[in-house]
Design a protein around this motif. Structure first.
Motif, PDB file in Angstrom:
ATOM      1  N   GLN A  39       0.833  -1.207   0.000  1.00  0.00           N
ATOM      2  CA  GLN A  39       0.000   0.000   0.000  1.00  0.00           C
ATOM      3  C   GLN A  39       0.864   1.251   0.000  1.00  0.00           C
ATOM      4  O   GLN A  39       0.582   2.215  -0.716  1.00  0.00           O
ATOM      5  CB  GLN A  39      -0.933   0.010   1.212  1.00  0.00           C
ATOM      6  CG  GLN A  39      -1.829   1.230   1.248  1.00  0.00           C
ATOM      7  CD  GLN A  39      -2.761   1.245   2.454  1.00  0.00           C
ATOM      8  OE1 GLN A  39      -2.837   0.284   3.202  1.00  0.00           O
ATOM      9  NE2 GLN A  39      -3.467   2.334   2.617  1.00  0.00           N
ATOM     10  N   TRP A  42       2.231   1.722  -3.496  1.00  0.00           N
ATOM     11  CA  TRP A  42       1.181   2.142  -4.415  1.00  0.00           C
ATOM     12  C   TRP A  42       0.847   3.624  -4.211  1.00  0.00           C
ATOM     13  O   TRP A  42       0.722   4.380  -5.178  1.00  0.00           O
ATOM     14  CB  TRP A  42      -0.068   1.281  -4.208  1.00  0.00           C
ATOM     15  CG  TRP A  42      -1.158   1.615  -5.170  1.00  0.00           C
ATOM     16  CD1 TRP A  42      -1.301   1.161  -6.448  1.00  0.00           C
ATOM     17  CD2 TRP A  42      -2.248   2.510  -4.933  1.00  0.00           C
ATOM     18  NE1 TRP A  42      -2.421   1.708  -7.016  1.00  0.00           N
ATOM     19  CE2 TRP A  42      -3.017   2.540  -6.119  1.00  0.00           C
ATOM     20  CE3 TRP A  42      -2.653   3.280  -3.848  1.00  0.00           C
ATOM     21  CZ2 TRP A  42      -4.160   3.320  -6.235  1.00  0.00           C
ATOM     22  CZ3 TRP A  42      -3.793   4.056  -3.973  1.00  0.00           C
ATOM     23  CH2 TRP A  42      -4.529   4.070  -5.152  1.00  0.00           C
ATOM     24  N   LYS A  46       1.390   6.740  -6.780  1.00  0.00           N
ATOM     25  CA  LYS A  46       0.234   7.565  -7.154  1.00  0.00           C
ATOM     26  C   LYS A  46       0.528   9.045  -6.926  1.00  0.00           C
ATOM     27  O   LYS A  46       0.153   9.889  -7.732  1.00  0.00           O
ATOM     28  CB  LYS A  46      -0.995   7.131  -6.360  1.00  0.00           C
ATOM     29  CG  LYS A  46      -2.263   7.857  -6.762  1.00  0.00           C
ATOM     30  CD  LYS A  46      -3.448   7.332  -5.994  1.00  0.00           C
ATOM     31  CE  LYS A  46      -4.750   7.983  -6.389  1.00  0.00           C
ATOM     32  NZ  LYS A  46      -4.757   9.388  -6.589  1.00  0.00           N
TER      33      LYS A  46
END
Length: 75
Positions: A39, A42, A46
């Motif tokens: 996470q 990611w 992003k």
């Protein structure tokens, strides 16, 4: 049996500045916010993908964030 449980690697050469920005954000999310590795990576990717300058132009190219992959334990 010995060794790293997971690693983050780049699939191609990434500019140093983009690497620094991504890794600083990744480790902040991992160590300070306590998020799982997958996470945290990611979200760091992003953030780079969505970053814009004052004219609304992307600060980073796809090659700057898309190369990074997590292999191994995602937590």
């Amino acid at each position: 049996m010995a060794g790293a449980r997971s690693v983050i690697t780049s699939l191609w050469k990434v500019p140093d500045e983009a690497t620094k920005d991504l890794m600083l954000d990744f480790y902040r999310r991992l160590w300070i916010e306590g998020k799982p590795k997958a996470q945290a990576l990611w979200e760091a990717k992003k953030r780079l993908r969505d970053a814009r300058d004052e004219r609304g132009e992307p600060l980073y190219r796809v090659r700057d964030w898309a190369a990074w992959v997590l292999t191994g334990e995602p937590d």
